[in-house]
Design a protein around this motif. Structure first.
Motif, mmCIF file in Angstrom:
data_model
loop_
_atom_site.group_PDB
_atom_site.id
_atom_site.type_symbol
_atom_site.label_atom_id
_atom_site.label_comp_id
_atom_site.label_asym_id
_atom_site.label_seq_id
_atom_site.Cartn_x
_atom_site.Cartn_y
_atom_site.Cartn_z
ATOM 1 N N ALA A 228 -24.372 -31.559 -53.843
ATOM 2 C CA ALA A 228 -23.841 -30.623 -52.850
ATOM 3 C C ALA A 228 -22.531 -31.141 -52.257
ATOM 4 O O ALA A 228 -21.580 -30.380 -52.057
ATOM 5 C CB ALA A 228 -24.869 -30.394 -51.745
ATOM 6 N N SER A 246 -26.575 -24.821 -49.763
ATOM 7 C CA SER A 246 -26.973 -25.118 -51.145
ATOM 8 C C SER A 246 -28.241 -25.963 -51.179
ATOM 9 O O SER A 246 -29.119 -25.749 -52.029
ATOM 10 C CB SER A 246 -25.835 -25.827 -51.879
ATOM 11 O OG SER A 246 -25.522 -27.066 -51.258
ATOM 12 N N SER A 259 -28.095 -22.842 -57.157
ATOM 13 C CA SER A 259 -27.957 -22.962 -55.702
ATOM 14 C C SER A 259 -26.486 -23.056 -55.323
ATOM 15 O O SER A 259 -26.031 -22.419 -54.361
ATOM 16 C CB SER A 259 -28.711 -24.202 -55.199
ATOM 17 O OG SER A 259 -30.097 -24.086 -55.451
ATOM 18 N N ILE A 260 -25.733 -23.839 -56.090
ATOM 19 C CA ILE A 260 -24.292 -23.948 -55.859
ATOM 20 C C ILE A 260 -23.617 -22.596 -56.103
ATOM 21 O O ILE A 260 -22.786 -22.139 -55.311
ATOM 22 C CB ILE A 260 -23.677 -25.013 -56.797
ATOM 23 C CG1 ILE A 260 -24.355 -26.376 -56.595
ATOM 24 C CG2 ILE A 260 -22.175 -25.103 -56.595
ATOM 25 C CD1 ILE A 260 -24.163 -27.004 -55.260
ATOM 26 N N VAL A 263 -24.291 -20.020 -53.253
ATOM 27 C CA VAL A 263 -23.514 -20.240 -52.030
ATOM 28 C C VAL A 263 -22.079 -19.758 -52.219
ATOM 29 O O VAL A 263 -21.505 -19.113 -51.334
ATOM 30 C CB VAL A 263 -23.540 -21.731 -51.641
ATOM 31 C CG1 VAL A 263 -22.603 -22.005 -50.473
ATOM 32 C CG2 VAL A 263 -24.958 -22.156 -51.270
#
Length: 307
Positions: A228, A246, A259-260, A263
């Motif tokens: 992250a 994230s 997740s990245i 975001v």
């Protein structure tokens, strides 16, 4: 008509499956064709590193633009991505353009000067890195990932692990059943759609919503925290917010790379929504002013001509 044969080094492989080779798929589009905006997309899959690199690009309207040139440009960008990722071959290149594939194999002639130039660039890359390469044509239905990338207006450049890494098993993640189903679906989808990304939200505050960044880092672990921090570097409040968001998605069971991506998508979508709301508000104020002006004129005229 001059026939230009391929200078690339090809090997006929009868006893080696292409499944054991690195892979590049590519596609290009031009709307309208010719002379329109070009879109290019490529997917580079490295067998040794067990991940794929997805990327795309768009180019403004130009008279010389064409679908064939876009296909070649996608192939060149995919080749550059491959060598930058230390790909060493053997390599299979797959595309749904018979013209590009057969020209690269030396079967079809090349008559266009710009196409010949980019063809020579690709051949130079292959010779420079001494790549063992095999070009294979497939129908468009077997090239859907690169096709979607080439037509996407959203800029994409991400690594997609073939065996996506999750820091927590979705089956034991402390989330609602509805969110668990959405996350499971995304984790199993090679290239999630915009619709899937928009629909993915907690629904209400959960265990991770109120957690601050230090606590999230400790809970997520060193790997996730470093990932992250690398993706959203800096010590500003904005960077810390993105890092925290994230990590929250990783702790909910969403794969690390998604997740990245989630975001980043939310950030871009939020900015676009603000611009859209501002534009609508300005338009509404403009219409209201025009309307008010019309009424004032009406009452003034009525007062002037009143008996």
């Amino acid at each position: 008509m001059q026939r230009i044969t391929s200078c690339v080094r090809l090997k006929t492989r009868t006893n080696i499956s292409t499944r054991d080779m690195d892979l590049i798929t590519f596609d290009g589009s031009c709307s309208p064709n010719p002379g329109g905006c070009m879109g290019v997309g490529w997917v580079v899959t490295l067998q040794n590193n067990s991940h794929s690199i997805l990327g795309n690009d768009r180019l403004d309207k130009k008279n010389s633009n064409s679908a064939l040139f876009a296909e070649y440009l996608a192939l060149k960008k995919g080749m550059l991505e491959y060598v930058n990722a230390d790909g060493q071959g053997p390599l299979t290149v797959i595309g749904d353009s018979q013209t590009v594939i057969y020209q690269m194999r030396g079967i079809y002639p090349i008559e266009n000067h710009e196409i010949r130039t980019i063809y020579e660039d690709i051949s130079s890359i292959i010779r420079q890195y001494e790549l063992d390469i095999y070009f294979r044509w497939v129908p468009r239905i077997q090239n859907q990932k690169a096709d979607r990338l080439s037509k996407s207006k959203q800029k994409v450049h991400m690594e997609y692990p073939n065996d996506r890494k999750c820091i927590i098993d979705i089956d034991i993640a402390p989330v609602s059943n509805n969110l668990r189903r959405k996350i499971s679906s995304m984790n199993s989808t090679p290239f999630p759609t915009v619709k899937m990304l928009k629909r993915l939200h907690p629904g209400s505050k959960d265990l991770f919503s109120e957690m601050e960044l230090p606590e999230l880092r400790e809970m997520a672990g060193k790997y996730a925290a470093e990932k992250a921090a690398n993706e959203f570097p800096g010590k500003t409040d904005r960077s810390k917010y993105f890092q925290a968001q994230s990590l929250r998605w990783m702790l909910r069971g969403l794969a690390v790379d998604l997740s990245i991506h989630k975001v980043r998508f939310d950030s871009e979508n939020k900015n676009n929504s603000k611009k859209s709301r501002k534009k609508k508000k300005n338009q509404k104020n403009t219409n209201a002013s025009k309307s008010a002006g019309g009424r004032s004129k009406y009452y003034l005229n009525r007062r002037s001509f009143a008996f």
